[in-house]
Motif scaffolding. Sequence first.
Motif, PDB file in Angstrom:
ATOM      1  N   LEU A  16       0.755  -1.163  -0.012  1.00  0.00           N
ATOM      2  CA  LEU A  16      -0.308  -0.049   0.001  1.00  0.00           C
ATOM      3  C   LEU A  16       0.951   1.165   0.119  1.00  0.00           C
ATOM      4  N   VAL A  17       0.590   2.118  -0.821  1.00  0.00           N
ATOM      5  CA  VAL A  17       1.513   3.561  -1.160  1.00  0.00           C
ATOM      6  C   VAL A  17       0.491   4.633  -1.165  1.00  0.00           C
ATOM      7  N   TRP A  18       1.121   5.613  -0.959  1.00  0.00           N
ATOM      8  CA  TRP A  18       0.695   6.967  -1.575  1.00  0.00           C
ATOM      9  C   TRP A  18       1.344   7.484  -2.691  1.00  0.00           C
ATOM     10  N   GLY A  19       0.424   7.642  -3.878  1.00  0.00           N
ATOM     11  CA  GLY A  19       1.014   7.973  -5.037  1.00  0.00           C
ATOM     12  C   GLY A  19       0.561   9.221  -5.624  1.00  0.00           C
ATOM     13  N   LYS A  20       1.841  10.072  -6.077  1.00  0.00           N
ATOM     14  CA  LYS A  20       1.522  11.398  -6.425  1.00  0.00           C
ATOM     15  C   LYS A  20       1.334  11.435  -7.901  1.00  0.00           C
ATOM     16  N   LEU A  21       0.086  12.072  -8.159  1.00  0.00           N
ATOM     17  CA  LEU A  21      -0.318  11.939  -9.721  1.00  0.00           C
ATOM     18  C   LEU A  21      -0.671  13.513 -10.256  1.00  0.00           C
ATOM     19  N   GLY A  22       0.218  14.090 -11.012  1.00  0.00           N
ATOM     20  CA  GLY A  22      -0.081  15.201 -11.496  1.00  0.00           C
ATOM     21  C   GLY A  22      -0.264  16.206 -10.340  1.00  0.00           C
ATOM     22  N   ARG A  23      -1.180  17.305 -10.619  1.00  0.00           N
ATOM     23  CA  ARG A  23      -1.273  18.545  -9.418  1.00  0.00           C
ATOM     24  C   ARG A  23      -1.920  17.978  -8.398  1.00  0.00           C
ATOM     25  N   TYR A  24      -2.668  16.725  -8.418  1.00  0.00           N
ATOM     26  CA  TYR A  24      -3.413  16.229  -7.123  1.00  0.00           C
ATOM     27  C   TYR A  24      -2.594  15.986  -6.154  1.00  0.00           C
ATOM     28  N   PRO A  25      -3.259  16.110  -4.651  1.00  0.00           N
ATOM     29  CA  PRO A  25      -2.516  15.644  -3.644  1.00  0.00           C
ATOM     30  C   PRO A  25      -2.041  14.038  -3.621  1.00  0.00           C
ATOM     31  N   PRO A  26      -1.207  13.700  -2.849  1.00  0.00           N
ATOM     32  CA  PRO A  26      -0.824  12.096  -2.952  1.00  0.00           C
ATOM     33  C   PRO A  26      -2.051  11.419  -2.505  1.00  0.00           C
ATOM     34  N   TRP A  27      -2.366  10.417  -3.187  1.00  0.00           N
ATOM     35  CA  TRP A  27      -3.454   9.491  -3.135  1.00  0.00           C
ATOM     36  C   TRP A  27      -3.262   7.950  -2.701  1.00  0.00           C
ATOM     37  N   PRO A  28      -3.991   7.367  -1.786  1.00  0.00           N
ATOM     38  CA  PRO A  28      -3.764   6.108  -1.612  1.00  0.00           C
ATOM     39  C   PRO A  28      -4.029   5.059  -2.492  1.00  0.00           C
ATOM     40  N   GLY A  29      -3.189   4.081  -2.710  1.00  0.00           N
ATOM     41  CA  GLY A  29      -3.260   2.868  -3.740  1.00  0.00           C
ATOM     42  C   GLY A  29      -2.664   1.683  -3.316  1.00  0.00           C
ATOM     43  N   LYS A  30      -2.391   0.580  -4.220  1.00  0.00           N
ATOM     44  CA  LYS A  30      -1.762  -0.489  -4.031  1.00  0.00           C
ATOM     45  C   LYS A  30      -1.031  -0.948  -5.161  1.00  0.00           C
ATOM     46  N   ILE A  31       0.081  -1.307  -4.996  1.00  0.00           N
ATOM     47  CA  ILE A  31       0.966  -1.718  -6.303  1.00  0.00           C
ATOM     48  C   ILE A  31       0.477  -3.157  -6.667  1.00  0.00           C
ATOM     49  N   VAL A  32       0.078  -3.064  -8.096  1.00  0.00           N
ATOM     50  CA  VAL A  32      -0.259  -4.366  -8.641  1.00  0.00           C
ATOM     51  C   VAL A  32       0.169  -4.427  -9.946  1.00  0.00           C
ATOM     52  N   ASN A  33      -0.056  -5.678 -10.403  1.00  0.00           N
ATOM     53  CA  ASN A  33       0.454  -6.116 -11.785  1.00  0.00           C
ATOM     54  C   ASN A  33      -0.313  -5.431 -12.806  1.00  0.00           C
TER      55      ASN A  33
END
Length: 567
Positions: A16-33
């Motif tokens: 589980l990670v916080w991913g920074k996408l564009g100008r949006y704040p870091p968002w919670p996600g999961k590293i998947v295939n």
Amino acid sequence: MAAAAAVPVNLRLGDLVWGKLGRYPPWPGKIVNPPKDLKKPRGKKCFFVKFFGTEDHLPVLEELEPKLHHPCTRESAWIKVEQLKPYHAHKEEMIKINKGKRFQQAVDAVEEFLKKAKGKDQASSHNSTEEKNRRNSSEEKGKQSVGEEKHKAGLSDRKPKKRVSSVSSERGSKSPLKRTYEQSPRKRGRPPKDEKDLTIPESSTVKRMMTGTVAGFKWPPSPVKDGDPHFHHFLLSQTEKPAVCYQAITKKLKVCEEETGSTSIQAADSTAINGSITPTDKKIGFLGLGLMGSGIVSNLLKMGHTVTVWNRTAEKCDLFIQEGARLGRTPAEVVSTCDITFACVSDPKAAKDLVLGPSGVLQGIRPGKCYVDMSTVDADTVTELAQVIVSRGGRFLEAPVSGNQQLSNDGMLVILAAGDRGLYEDCSSCFQAMGKTSFFLGEVGNAAKMMLIVNMVQGSFMATIAEGLTLAQVTGQSQQTLLDILNQGQLASIFLDQKCQNILQGNFKPDFYLKYIQKDLRLAIALGDSVNHPTPMAAAANEVYKRAKALDQSDNDMSAVYRAYIH
């Protein structure tokens, strides 16, 4: 050579990670295939991240997809490793800096995922414990058997025969169940044992200032209507408010008396996520559907208010009519048919024209009618408007808002109000629907002054950010590394991160028009002149924005001031 950016270590599939996408704040996600048909981008190391959120997807991905330099799906994307942070290590930090509704829903989804994963782990642990007990029991019996054999061998003069016990066989090769359990991959993403409930702390100062409470309630289900696909896309960020992650919190009225001449200042916590909103039974009008007005009206409708809308460009009203709003043909008609009419337009001239022009607000004012101007204008303009409204028997409140398009869409604006105190209280449910906090600042003109000061600070800071990034570039330093360093220091904020990301990606889609921040700087400088107070920082920043306007950046985001430094 520029220093390398800090890179998270030991990130693996399933984390589980916080991913920074564009100008949006870091968002919670999961590293998947990744999907087989989605190729990994060339260059820097990336992980494929599936983001949590409403219906387990992040709506902004669709909006950003044409602008991203790496491929994505509707709910997931390739994210550079330097834009990733471990979920648990940065959870508290992220929750503090981001209070958006969609963000809270995403965190709720993560917590639900972890709860289910923990349940599975506990079941697995229970099964393995039982198996361990069975093995221990078997081993104990085996030991007793071996002891008996040795005892018998000692009593006999014969040489003991070599035998292989069932116990030694068991020790030499693990049982199938044990082998399966020990070789299975370690479960990742478990919450710490001492993880606390997410609550909003209340300071002792606030407790001392408390004068009353209003019980909070959980949000009723309020799914987004899907009759019209275009409006559904527009309202993706307006999904129902969370009721899982954050505990139901008692809504409190915090009164702070400050002696500033004859002005008393009250800060009223009207955060929508902290309690239920019972919409007023008064008819609400709204004039002006720009970047800020559109999000405000959307939230008023969603919270059950009866709203009549008008906009200079009538086509902008269509989306809201489909969602239940009524159409007003002129500002005068809206005011005459509604109890409280809000307005949010671009500048002092537009605010005056709306009230004093043909078929304007003033023509619809009768005794008891209420007018709330949410535009950011100077104190002289708002005072003039208040006088003409009151002269016709109307009631007036100024209520400019601090925020941007995203905060408007999320119902997280900060509202600065001044004027008719009774009208301020009558607007309570509306302010709760559109903002997280409202401040009552006393007599008319105070909110305008405070708003200009707030935007003066914000505009000057933005110009400084752009200046720093360009200086880094021309001296051979990494702009990304500069951002990473700032994000780890005392200046770290969503504003800093979003605006720097705009610049790094060359994405200047307006969230706060550059021409409007320059207007606010100009008005703030004039405010300083009126009281003979120097504003040299604002004056310098204003010149940079004027340069950016000359380069045709007026209708871009304020972060486009960066281009004034590179031309």
